[in-house]
Write an enzyme that holds these catalytic residues in place. Structure first.
Site, PDB file in Angstrom:
ATOM      1  N   GLU A   1       0.951  -0.917  -0.059  1.00 52.79           N
ATOM      2  CA  GLU A   1      -0.060   0.018  -0.007  1.00 52.79           C
ATOM      3  C   GLU A   1       0.991   1.172  -0.018  1.00 52.79           C
ATOM      4  O   GLU A   1       1.683   1.665   0.974  1.00 52.79           O
ATOM      5  CB  GLU A   1      -0.878   0.130   1.159  1.00 52.79           C
ATOM      6  CG  GLU A   1      -1.875   1.409   1.580  1.00 52.79           C
ATOM      7  CD  GLU A   1      -2.313   1.807   0.409  1.00 52.79           C
ATOM      8  OE1 GLU A   1      -2.187   2.965  -0.195  1.00 52.79           O
ATOM      9  OE2 GLU A   1      -3.310   1.248  -0.310  1.00 52.79           O
TER      10      GLU A   1
ATOM     11  N   GLN B   1     -16.045   3.236   5.821  1.00 55.68           N
ATOM     12  CA  GLN B   1     -14.834   2.753   5.343  1.00 55.68           C
ATOM     13  C   GLN B   1     -13.866   3.111   6.418  1.00 55.68           C
ATOM     14  O   GLN B   1     -12.902   2.189   6.515  1.00 55.68           O
ATOM     15  CB  GLN B   1     -14.786   3.298   4.058  1.00 55.68           C
ATOM     16  CG  GLN B   1     -13.554   2.429   3.275  1.00 55.68           C
ATOM     17  CD  GLN B   1     -13.420   2.876   1.637  1.00 55.68           C
ATOM     18  OE1 GLN B   1     -14.437   3.113   1.359  1.00 55.68           O
ATOM     19  NE2 GLN B   1     -12.175   2.571   1.295  1.00 55.68           N
TER      20      GLN B   1
ATOM     21  N   TYR C   1     -30.860  12.224   0.406  1.00 60.65           N
ATOM     22  CA  TYR C   1     -30.668  12.576  -0.930  1.00 60.65           C
ATOM     23  C   TYR C   1     -31.379  13.993  -1.041  1.00 60.65           C
ATOM     24  O   TYR C   1     -32.449  14.311  -0.653  1.00 60.65           O
ATOM     25  CB  TYR C   1     -31.112  11.786  -2.095  1.00 60.65           C
ATOM     26  CG  TYR C   1     -30.580  10.348  -2.301  1.00 60.65           C
ATOM     27  CD1 TYR C   1     -29.293  10.289  -2.442  1.00 60.65           C
ATOM     28  CD2 TYR C   1     -30.855   9.327  -1.253  1.00 60.65           C
ATOM     29  CE1 TYR C   1     -28.867   9.084  -2.729  1.00 60.65           C
ATOM     30  CE2 TYR C   1     -30.290   7.720  -1.340  1.00 60.65           C
ATOM     31  CZ  TYR C   1     -29.269   7.995  -2.057  1.00 60.65           C
ATOM     32  OH  TYR C   1     -28.521   6.731  -2.084  1.00 60.65           O
TER      33      TYR C   1
ATOM     34  N   LEU D   1       4.322  -0.286  -5.490  1.00 61.77           N
ATOM     35  CA  LEU D   1       4.778  -1.289  -6.582  1.00 61.77           C
ATOM     36  C   LEU D   1       5.044  -0.286  -7.790  1.00 61.77           C
ATOM     37  O   LEU D   1       4.202   0.154  -8.428  1.00 61.77           O
ATOM     38  CB  LEU D   1       3.643  -2.145  -6.738  1.00 61.77           C
ATOM     39  CG  LEU D   1       3.872  -3.238  -7.212  1.00 61.77           C
ATOM     40  CD1 LEU D   1       2.953  -4.643  -7.270  1.00 61.77           C
ATOM     41  CD2 LEU D   1       4.013  -3.307  -9.064  1.00 61.77           C
TER      42      LEU D   1
ATOM     43  N   GLY E   1     -26.339   3.966  -3.673  1.00 62.26           N
ATOM     44  CA  GLY E   1     -27.107   2.726  -3.239  1.00 62.26           C
ATOM     45  C   GLY E   1     -26.215   1.884  -2.538  1.00 62.26           C
ATOM     46  O   GLY E   1     -26.547   0.869  -2.012  1.00 62.26           O
TER      47      GLY E   1
ATOM     48  N   ASP F   1     -12.453  -0.930  -7.251  1.00 65.39           N
ATOM     49  CA  ASP F   1     -12.490   0.262  -8.013  1.00 65.39           C
ATOM     50  C   ASP F   1     -11.140  -0.013  -9.175  1.00 65.39           C
ATOM     51  O   ASP F   1     -11.618   0.731 -10.187  1.00 65.39           O
ATOM     52  CB  ASP F   1     -11.884   1.509  -7.319  1.00 65.39           C
ATOM     53  CG  ASP F   1     -13.235   1.964  -6.539  1.00 65.39           C
ATOM     54  OD1 ASP F   1     -14.504   1.490  -6.455  1.00 65.39           O
ATOM     55  OD2 ASP F   1     -12.957   2.974  -5.805  1.00 65.39           O
TER      56      ASP F   1
END
Length: 549
Positions: free
Chosen positions: A37, A117, A220, A141, A312, A303
């Protein structure tokens, strides 16, 4: 001067939501993995919110994980309130989800966790480390190359500026929306592309005023002056506001703390309350899916494989489920319990799911935020929300499809068919003094569910298990009691039939009734769904596992 070379079974590029989930599940299955990471630590921005029932079914196999995920969430299980309004505190234009909506027929042993998250990733990190995963932050990397035997990557420890190589059997690319693995492999993306730009504002305000009713709130915002989304956070008094912006009209510098605080007050509709801005992110709502999510020994997840507008929650769930899927398949191949062709099923199964999820997310975007943007919908793969979230179907060489397959992309989880390629129905079973879900029998190995008069199937499965095969027999009326008599009804079996369920809870094969030679038929089917030419030689499996370690 040659670089130092380290050896591992799986190299995971990226230690975010998907990468940490993959590492945790690989390590739990006994697979050695290194996570590279590039950031020094996890992001403090909540980003994705929630772990849905399907994702939790896959994650809860890790001991203690499920309870910890609920412990970090301010809201209780299923305490979700989703609505459309002009302001958060103003009159509701439409209520989309109420807490009472979760009181209907249970379709899963898992409950919805609303943790953000920023809270979930540290829990994944802790459990991945505890299971033996080697997680390296501040590690970039820089290059990688694959051959017939594995992947060689060059890593840089940013703290010491030291370069070294890692040789792995396989690599998982979880390097996110802006990762470079996809481009390095020459994989193109398809879809509507960027559909809008947003500013995400993380802020603090008076907890008593912000969420007076408690629970998880998702509003929303359809306001004459702006459109966006308010999301409550796990820290009391903390909220996240995403507002659609036009980057061509105003630069990012126009959104300073004063401006952002004013936008928060306008969105909340609570008057001149004190607001403290904690963080501001600029991002794009995109709708794109990679044309391929596998390239020989490299697999894209999260992703890196698909970008979805966060309307949603299915984008984050698809990422977690990608991670779980490739983890169990890699483990079976590396341990010699499946043929390499099982890995081909990752793309065959997961890519259609990404299209279903993206279609539902785009439909949500139009229906909840932008009714005038019907042009972005992808109706060919649209399904209702529950079917998209939990009723998607798999078709690949790892599924022994039968005449019951009608070709539909999804099925309603409330009316399960038991057809191969569908998710196992949740049925409450009794084992001694414990009540368990049918899903509690799945997880590490394959499970053969057998009807009450199917003793020959159970005996065949136990013989295979005695030979070192990864299979568990669950004989109804012997190993577990179906006191409500629902299992046969929900799986399409007669009382002498058998149902083979994969570690991910999907049905791989079914025989609705007893056949002349159940042992031979089961052995053949079990080899087929693991992409093997025939029953596994236990000595060969042990040899492969030893070489891999």
């Amino acid at each position: 001067m040659s670089l130092q070379v380290e050896r591992t079974q799986v190299l995971v590029r990226g230690g975010g939501y998907a990468g940490l989930a993959a590492a945790m599940l690989l390590a739990w299955r006994g697979v050695a993995c290194i996570v590279a990471e590039r950031h020094a630590a996890a992001s403090r921005h909540p980003k994705a919110h929630g772990v849905n029932r399907r994702s939790m079914e896959l994650l809860r196999v890790v001991p203690g994980l499920e309870s910890e995920l609920f412990a970090i969430s301010r809201a209780g299980a299923n305490e979700v309130d989703v609505y459309i309004a002009e302001t958060v505190a103003g009159p509701r234009q439409r209520t989309l989800i109420r807490k009472s909506d979760f009181d209907g027929p249970s379709i899963s042993p898992a409950q919805i966790c609303t943790a953000g998250q920023d809270r979930v990733e540290p829990v994944f990190f802790k459990h991945a480390r505890a299971q033996g995963a080697d997680i390296r932050f501040s590690t970039t990397l820089t290059t990688f190359a694959q051959d017939e035997e594995g992947v060689t990557a060059t890593l840089r420890d940013e703290a010491s500026n030291r370069d070294y190589e890692v040789r792995a059997d396989y690599m998982i690319a979880a390097d996110g929306a802006h990762g470079v693995t996809r481009d390095a492999l020459g994989i193109e993306m398809e879809g509507p592309g960027v559909i809008s730009h947003s500013v995400s504002i993380l802020f603090e305000a008076d907890p008593a005023k912000l969420i007076p009713g408690g629970g998880f709130v998702l509003c929303y915002l359809r306001n004459p002056s702006f459109s966006g989304v308010f999301v409550s956070c796990d820290d009391p008094g903390r909220g996240q506001l995403n507002i659609a912006i036009d980057p061509d009209a105003e630069p990012a510098s126009a959104y300073d703390a004063t401006r952002c605080a004013a936008m928060v007050r306008d969105a909340l509709g609570l008057g001149a309350i004190d607001v403290k801005i904690l963080d501001v992110l600029f991002w794009r709502k995109s709708a794109l899916i990679a044309k391929r999510i596998a390239d020989r020994r490299v697999f894209l997840i999260g992703d890196a494989a698909h970008l979805m507008p966060p309307v949603g929650g299915l984008g984050g769930q698809t990422a977690l489920q990608d991670a779980a899927d490739i983890a169990w398949k890699l483990a079976f191949v590396l341990k010699g319990h499946a043929g390499p062709a099982l890995l081909d099923a990752y793309q065959a199964e997961r890519l259609p799911v990404a299209h279903i999820a993206l279609s539902r997310q785009l439909a949500n975007y139009v229906e909840r935020l932008q009714p005038a943007r019907d042009d972005v919908r992808l109706r060919a793969h649209e399904a209702d929300y529950l079917s998209a979230a939990m009723g998607y179907r798999y078709r690949s060489d790892a599924i022994a499809l039968d005449a019951s397959d009608d070709g539909a992309e999804t099925e309603n989880p409330l009316t399960p068919s038991g057809s191969p390629g569908t998710r196992l129905a949740h049925v409450v079973l009794r084992q001694n003094d414990r009540l368990l879900s049918s899903h509690d029998f799945a997880g590490r190995d394959y499970t053969l569910f057998v009807g009450p008069r199917g003793a020959a199937w159970a005996e065949a499965a136990r013989r295979l298990a005695g030979q070192g095969e990864p299979i568990l027999a669950a004989h109804l009326s012997v190993d577990a009691l179906d006191e409500e008599g629902r299992f046969l009804e929900k799986t399409g079996l007669f009382d002498d039939g058998a149902l083979l369920v994969r570690p991910d809870g999907f049905i791989a094969w079914r025989s609705v009734s007893l056949t002349e030679d159940p042992a031979t038929q089961l052995a053949a089917a079990f080899a087929q769904v693991r992409c093997l030419p025939g029953p596994v030689d236990p000595a060969r499996a042990a040899q492969v596992a030893e070489q891999a370690s």
